[in-house]
Design a protein around this motif. Structure first.
Motif, PDB file in Angstrom:
ATOM      1  N   ASP A 127      13.569   6.569   4.872  1.00  0.00           N
ATOM      2  CA  ASP A 127      13.113   5.329   5.504  1.00  0.00           C
ATOM      3  C   ASP A 127      11.668   4.966   5.172  1.00  0.00           C
ATOM      4  N   LEU A 128      10.992   5.785   4.359  1.00  0.00           N
ATOM      5  CA  LEU A 128       9.640   5.412   3.927  1.00  0.00           C
ATOM      6  C   LEU A 128       9.726   4.105   3.145  1.00  0.00           C
ATOM      7  N   PRO A 129       8.718   3.257   3.263  1.00  0.00           N
ATOM      8  CA  PRO A 129       8.743   2.029   2.462  1.00  0.00           C
ATOM      9  C   PRO A 129       8.738   2.371   0.975  1.00  0.00           C
ATOM     10  N   ASP A 130       9.429   1.592   0.195  1.00  0.00           N
ATOM     11  CA  ASP A 130       9.522   1.850  -1.243  1.00  0.00           C
ATOM     12  C   ASP A 130       8.138   1.904  -1.894  1.00  0.00           C
ATOM     13  N   TYR A 131       7.190   1.123  -1.376  1.00  0.00           N
ATOM     14  CA  TYR A 131       5.854   1.100  -1.985  1.00  0.00           C
ATOM     15  C   TYR A 131       5.171   2.463  -1.936  1.00  0.00           C
ATOM     16  N   PHE A 132       5.536   3.305  -0.951  1.00  0.00           N
ATOM     17  CA  PHE A 132       4.898   4.612  -0.826  1.00  0.00           C
ATOM     18  C   PHE A 132       4.958   5.393  -2.135  1.00  0.00           C
ATOM     19  N   TRP A 133       6.034   5.263  -2.872  1.00  0.00           N
ATOM     20  CA  TRP A 133       6.249   6.035  -4.098  1.00  0.00           C
ATOM     21  C   TRP A 133       5.510   5.450  -5.296  1.00  0.00           C
ATOM     22  N   HIS A 134       4.908   4.253  -5.146  1.00  0.00           N
ATOM     23  CA  HIS A 134       4.356   3.559  -6.313  1.00  0.00           C
ATOM     24  C   HIS A 134       2.875   3.177  -6.227  1.00  0.00           C
ATOM     25  N   VAL A 135       2.387   2.851  -5.023  1.00  0.00           N
ATOM     26  CA  VAL A 135       1.025   2.306  -4.932  1.00  0.00           C
ATOM     27  C   VAL A 135      -0.043   3.378  -5.148  1.00  0.00           C
ATOM     28  N   ALA A 136      -1.250   2.917  -5.390  1.00  0.00           N
ATOM     29  CA  ALA A 136      -2.407   3.811  -5.510  1.00  0.00           C
ATOM     30  C   ALA A 136      -2.841   4.278  -4.124  1.00  0.00           C
ATOM     31  N   ALA A 137      -3.557   5.377  -4.063  1.00  0.00           N
ATOM     32  CA  ALA A 137      -4.062   5.878  -2.780  1.00  0.00           C
ATOM     33  C   ALA A 137      -5.178   4.993  -2.238  1.00  0.00           C
ATOM     34  N   SER A 138      -5.896   4.319  -3.124  1.00  0.00           N
ATOM     35  CA  SER A 138      -6.991   3.439  -2.724  1.00  0.00           C
ATOM     36  C   SER A 138      -6.831   2.117  -3.443  1.00  0.00           C
ATOM     37  N   SER A 139      -6.702   1.041  -2.672  1.00  0.00           N
ATOM     38  CA  SER A 139      -6.519  -0.264  -3.297  1.00  0.00           C
ATOM     39  C   SER A 139      -7.790  -0.735  -4.001  1.00  0.00           C
ATOM     40  N   SER A 140      -8.951  -0.247  -3.560  1.00  0.00           N
ATOM     41  CA  SER A 140     -10.212  -0.643  -4.189  1.00  0.00           C
ATOM     42  C   SER A 140     -10.657   0.344  -5.265  1.00  0.00           C
ATOM     43  N   SER A 174      -9.859   9.644  -9.510  1.00  0.00           N
ATOM     44  CA  SER A 174      -9.053   8.877 -10.455  1.00  0.00           C
ATOM     45  C   SER A 174      -7.589   9.313 -10.472  1.00  0.00           C
ATOM     46  N   ILE A 175      -7.319  10.576 -10.193  1.00  0.00           N
ATOM     47  CA  ILE A 175      -5.947  11.074 -10.208  1.00  0.00           C
ATOM     48  C   ILE A 175      -5.105  10.408  -9.124  1.00  0.00           C
ATOM     49  N   SER A 176      -5.752   9.867  -8.091  1.00  0.00           N
ATOM     50  CA  SER A 176      -5.034   9.217  -6.994  1.00  0.00           C
ATOM     51  C   SER A 176      -4.929   7.706  -7.158  1.00  0.00           C
ATOM     52  N   LEU A 177      -5.357   7.213  -8.291  1.00  0.00           N
ATOM     53  CA  LEU A 177      -5.301   5.771  -8.524  1.00  0.00           C
ATOM     54  C   LEU A 177      -4.112   5.432  -9.420  1.00  0.00           C
ATOM     55  N   GLY A 178      -3.816   4.171  -9.544  1.00  0.00           N
ATOM     56  CA  GLY A 178      -2.738   3.729 -10.421  1.00  0.00           C
ATOM     57  C   GLY A 178      -1.363   4.020  -9.846  1.00  0.00           C
ATOM     58  N   GLU A 179      -0.341   3.800 -10.645  1.00  0.00           N
ATOM     59  CA  GLU A 179       1.056   4.006 -10.260  1.00  0.00           C
ATOM     60  C   GLU A 179       1.270   5.426  -9.723  1.00  0.00           C
TER      61      GLU A 179
END
Length: 198
Positions: A29-42, A48-53
């Motif tokens: 039930d996690l939102p699908d975005y959880f698997w794709h978004v970056a850890a920090s939008s800014s 850097s390892i937590s950024l991007g897809e």
């Protein structure tokens, strides 16, 4: 590298079968975005390892590893299977709704929602209570998620004021998240190598 598989491998390590089963359902039930978004939008507050897809997923796995290491030190809690289970679930779901709830039209906020600890804690509580997980376990997990922002519990952009960690367990989850989000963290070597080959 299949980070979602690593996430599921962490769940498989939960020793309480009832909690493991509930957590597997919660994962669906996690939102699908959880698997794709970056850890920090800014990009300002994470390495850097937590950024991007998939950045949020990699960050989550690092928080879980940090939490397991902190349990092992016994500086916050005794190193027991029950405490490892509780720490593992809190770490894996602390940012589960980082961009907030998904709207009926399938859209969600394009940046971190300040109140995401409260959203995630409510999401987890709803699932665990529905599966009749004991009250103490639910409270420990949800309170750790709710307070994981530490001293950064207010924002000029929000009228919501969250709580700081009070218990040793809550402090441990906050510290695990804090360490995993430091700029000097490059993640596991295999993650870095994986990133460099893309």
């Amino acid at each position: 590298m299949d980070y979602k598989k690593q996430f599921m491998n962490e769940i498989e390590q939960i020793t309480n079968d009832k909690l493991k089963k509930s957590t597997k359902k919660m994962t669906e039930d996690l939102p699908d975005y959880f698997w794709h978004v970056a850890a920090s939008s800014s990009g300002k507050y994470h390495p850097s390892i937590s950024l991007g897809e998939g950045g949020l997923l990699r960050h989550t796995l690092m928080v879980c590893r940090c939490a397991m290491d902190l349990v092992e030190t016994e500086m916050f809690v005794r190193d027991t299977p029950a405490n490892r289970d509780i720490a593992r679930v809190a770490a894996l779901f602390h940012d589960g709704l980082k961009h907030g709830k998904v709207k009926e039209d399938g859209s969600y906020c394009d940046h971190t929602v300040f109140e995401h600890p409260l959203c995630a804690a409510d999401f987890v509580r709803e699932h665990l209570e529905a599966d009749k997980i004991d009250d103490l376990t639910v409270t420990m997990i949800c309170d750790a998620i709710r307070t994981h922002m530490g001293k950064w519990c207010t924002s000029k952009y929000s009228s919501v004021a969250m709580s700081k960690p009070r218990t040793d367990f809550e402090k441990m989850i906050h510290i695990a998240d804090y360490i995993a989000s430091r700029k000097y963290m490059s993640g596991l070597e295999v993650w870095q190598a994986d990133k460099e080959t893309k």
